[in-house]
Design an enzyme around this catalytic site. Sequence first.
Site, PDB file in Angstrom:
ATOM      1  N   GLU A 290     -44.355   4.735 -52.566  1.00 21.90           N
ATOM      2  CA  GLU A 290     -43.748   3.414 -52.368  1.00 21.90           C
ATOM      3  C   GLU A 290     -42.253   3.624 -52.502  1.00 21.90           C
ATOM      4  O   GLU A 290     -41.791   4.092 -53.545  1.00 21.90           O
ATOM      5  CB  GLU A 290     -44.215   2.436 -53.450  1.00 21.90           C
ATOM      6  N   CYS A 324     -36.882  -2.764 -55.901  1.00 25.83           N
ATOM      7  CA  CYS A 324     -37.033  -2.397 -54.495  1.00 25.83           C
ATOM      8  C   CYS A 324     -37.153  -3.637 -53.641  1.00 25.83           C
ATOM      9  O   CYS A 324     -36.828  -3.637 -52.465  1.00 25.83           O
ATOM     10  CB  CYS A 324     -38.267  -1.529 -54.331  1.00 25.83           C
TER      11      CYS A 324
HETATM   12  P1  NAP Z   1     -35.558   7.895 -57.875  1.00 26.90           P
HETATM   13  O1  NAP Z   1     -34.188   8.254 -58.243  1.00 26.90           O
HETATM   14  O2  NAP Z   1     -36.078   8.264 -56.538  1.00 26.90           O
HETATM   15  O3  NAP Z   1     -36.502   8.509 -59.005  1.00 26.90           O
HETATM   16  C1  NAP Z   1     -37.884   8.257 -59.029  1.00 26.90           C
HETATM   17  C2  NAP Z   1     -38.550   9.369 -59.806  1.00 26.90           C
HETATM   18  O4  NAP Z   1     -38.437  10.596 -59.078  1.00 26.90           O
HETATM   19  C3  NAP Z   1     -37.912   9.627 -61.167  1.00 26.90           C
HETATM   20  O5  NAP Z   1     -38.933   9.928 -62.084  1.00 26.90           O
HETATM   21  C4  NAP Z   1     -37.040  10.815 -60.878  1.00 26.90           C
HETATM   22  O6  NAP Z   1     -36.727  11.545 -62.026  1.00 26.90           O
HETATM   23  C5  NAP Z   1     -37.917  11.596 -59.939  1.00 26.90           C
HETATM   24  N1  NAP Z   1     -37.245  12.610 -59.129  1.00 26.90           N
HETATM   25  C6  NAP Z   1     -35.924  12.715 -58.848  1.00 26.90           C
HETATM   26  N2  NAP Z   1     -35.708  13.793 -58.067  1.00 26.90           N
HETATM   27  C7  NAP Z   1     -36.904  14.374 -57.846  1.00 26.90           C
HETATM   28  C8  NAP Z   1     -37.338  15.518 -57.102  1.00 26.90           C
HETATM   29  N3  NAP Z   1     -36.484  16.276 -56.419  1.00 26.90           N
HETATM   30  N4  NAP Z   1     -38.659  15.810 -57.085  1.00 26.90           N
HETATM   31  C9  NAP Z   1     -39.560  15.034 -57.746  1.00 26.90           C
HETATM   32  N5  NAP Z   1     -39.194  13.957 -58.477  1.00 26.90           N
HETATM   33  C10 NAP Z   1     -37.896  13.614 -58.525  1.00 26.90           C
HETATM   34  O7  NAP Z   1     -35.810   6.325 -58.047  1.00 26.90           O
HETATM   35  P2  NAP Z   1     -35.359   5.412 -59.282  1.00 26.90           P
HETATM   36  O8  NAP Z   1     -33.880   5.441 -59.357  1.00 26.90           O
HETATM   37  O9  NAP Z   1     -36.126   5.710 -60.497  1.00 26.90           O
HETATM   38  O10 NAP Z   1     -35.873   3.986 -58.769  1.00 26.90           O
HETATM   39  C11 NAP Z   1     -35.211   3.318 -57.762  1.00 26.90           C
HETATM   40  C12 NAP Z   1     -35.840   3.543 -56.404  1.00 26.90           C
HETATM   41  O11 NAP Z   1     -37.229   3.275 -56.473  1.00 26.90           O
HETATM   42  C13 NAP Z   1     -35.304   2.607 -55.354  1.00 26.90           C
HETATM   43  O12 NAP Z   1     -35.108   3.311 -54.163  1.00 26.90           O
HETATM   44  C14 NAP Z   1     -36.416   1.583 -55.209  1.00 26.90           C
HETATM   45  O13 NAP Z   1     -36.431   0.911 -53.986  1.00 26.90           O
HETATM   46  C15 NAP Z   1     -37.620   2.413 -55.417  1.00 26.90           C
HETATM   47  N6  NAP Z   1     -38.775   1.604 -55.837  1.00 26.90           N
HETATM   48  C16 NAP Z   1     -39.723   1.287 -54.911  1.00 26.90           C
HETATM   49  C17 NAP Z   1     -40.801   0.476 -55.258  1.00 26.90           C
HETATM   50  C18 NAP Z   1     -41.873   0.133 -54.256  1.00 26.90           C
HETATM   51  O14 NAP Z   1     -42.950  -0.292 -54.690  1.00 26.90           O
HETATM   52  N7  NAP Z   1     -41.635   0.275 -52.972  1.00 26.90           N
HETATM   53  C19 NAP Z   1     -40.904  -0.009 -56.563  1.00 26.90           C
HETATM   54  C20 NAP Z   1     -39.924   0.338 -57.490  1.00 26.90           C
HETATM   55  C21 NAP Z   1     -38.861   1.151 -57.111  1.00 26.90           C
HETATM   56  P3  NAP Z   1     -35.366  11.236 -62.845  1.00 26.90           P
HETATM   57  O15 NAP Z   1     -35.470   9.873 -63.375  1.00 26.90           O
HETATM   58  O16 NAP Z   1     -35.422  12.268 -63.890  1.00 26.90           O
HETATM   59  O17 NAP Z   1     -34.244  11.399 -61.868  1.00 26.90           O
END
Ligand code: NAP
Length: 532
Positions: A290, A324
């Site tokens: 997602e 999001c």
């Molecule tokens: P993010 O920066 O993409 O991080 C999400 C998760 O991925 C975190 O646990 C992060 O760890 C980890 N991660 C980072 N780099 C990675 C890699 N190379 N390989 C594997 N995992 C990795 O997202 P966020 O800042 O936590 O959340 C915001 C984003 O989530 C926004 O884009 C939002 O739209 C999206 N979101 C979508 C939904 C939906 O249902 N569509 C719901 C909620 C949020 P770290 O924290 O350690 O960096």
Amino acid sequence: MESEPFENEQTVFTQQRDETMDEFHRSYDRAIETLKTTLGGTHSLRIDGQPVETDDHFTVTSPGDTSLEIGRFADGTADAVDRAVTAASDTFDEWRGTHWSERAEIAREAADRMSDRKYELAAVLTLENGKNRTEAMADIDEGIDFLRFYSRELERNGGYVLDTGEPTPRQHCTNHLEPFGVFGVVGPFNFPFAIFSGMTMGAVLTGNTVVAKPASTTPLIAHEIVNVLSEAGLPDGVVNLVTGGGRAVGQPLVEHQAVDGVVFTGSRDVGRTIQQTFFEQEKNGPVIAELGGKNPVIVTANADLQKAVSGVKNGAFGFSGQKCSATARVYVEEGVVDQFTQRLVSETEALPIQPPEHEDAFLAPLIDESAEERYRSICDAAREEGTVLTGRNTVASADLPDGRYVEPTVVTDIPHGHELAREEHFLPFVTIHPVSDLDEAITKANESEYGLCAGLFSEDESEVTEWFERIESGMCYVNRHQSATTGALVQAQPFGGWKSSGTTSKFAGGYWYLPQFMREQTRTVVGEVGRQ
Ligand code: NAP
Ligand code: MG
């Protein structure tokens, strides 16, 4: 044929409260006070039910008060991931062998325990990720609802086993959905309870085992979830928790040969990297992701402007836009754009900026320093390339603790194709765009690589019909003054996106979610031997 409504037992859902608002506030305030006295401990990894130490730790502080230490957390590495994946692999055969009704029972028990502790859990959310009390409780409620809804779906589908009949005499056929094996679960910071528990239990209820990595900013609530699951009877090794960074833990988890599937919620870029990894490593299991949004709202000349202003304000600025589903761009018909914008600006300026645990808090402090840097940078760009109608300042005052408080920002005169109006920022930042008619508004709303949520404000029946027919979006809301685009409820409003907002087009909290964690097997037996 009239479709039969699926039995809608809303009363099993926690979203309906039985306490009064006074009781709610009192219990929450007490939980915050208690939590503040217990924070600051050191937390290990959790592998095969045991605490596992690491050489290094990282410290998490509260976004609303950076002098408040949430705790020190084990900083996982590829070695720790390997150990956790081994534990999950070793537990898989036993776990897949449990009857589905037993798994559902454990999930229900966990939901009940979460419900009993909901104030404590909501307080953790407020202090760890900055959600105000109602949003924190909504996050907890949603997590509980995921567990109850998925348990019920598993049961309603009889564990996903179907008798598919006898195509020829004595040839007996059944169709089964079977778990894949080990799932990597990688969660976001913004719904660190609901989404983390929903994804984890999606994998677990369907018979998979899990290695889970929460966002680096929200590891404490992940520990709380794993503790509750364990207390509810989940056997050791079914869910293993590895805290640490995206690159240090997330990436080796996704790349691990024994990880069969990944369920991820986060940004588009990380989601795409995970898909790419699966492709390059020729893994066959699913990447259930997602991803982001850049959610458009349309306000036509036939809108009730009060509803539109309220919906956009709440959608854009709830949890300070760190959703999001946040409202990000608003297309307003020229005849009403001035009036709409003036009212939105004046209501935005009236929003108080307070610590998130304050009773009247609405906005939230930003999650981390990189979010604050992004805020400064896009506000500078907006000032140069458009008009900032209100906002663009970080806020520090004697009345506020030392946290990352910023003003909600409303911007106009930005071309619709500009990156400020195209990229997801995940901040309290909304752009307003005048349009000549509904057709132009829908065309522009759809000119986005994302397709998560969308909103329309119009009192005209034919406009509503046209919008529903043409809008490219997973979740579509009309005249939702409570919030133009945010705030979906489990079961009633399954949550997911089209286009680059997700990878599977099946939604969390919906009827087609669980089957994604399983693979199909057709079983044919000729004669009586081996018939189940
Ligand atoms: P993010 O920066 O993409 O991080 C999400 C998760 O991925 C975190 O646990 C992060 O760890 C980890 N991660 C980072 N780099 C990675 C890699 N190379 N390989 C594997 N995992 C990795 O997202 P966020 O800042 O936590 O959340 C915001 C984003 O989530 C926004 O884009 C939002 O739209 C999206 N979101 C979508 C939904 C939906 O249902 N569509 C719901 C909620 C949020 P770290 O924290 O350690 O960096
Ligand atoms: Mg991030």
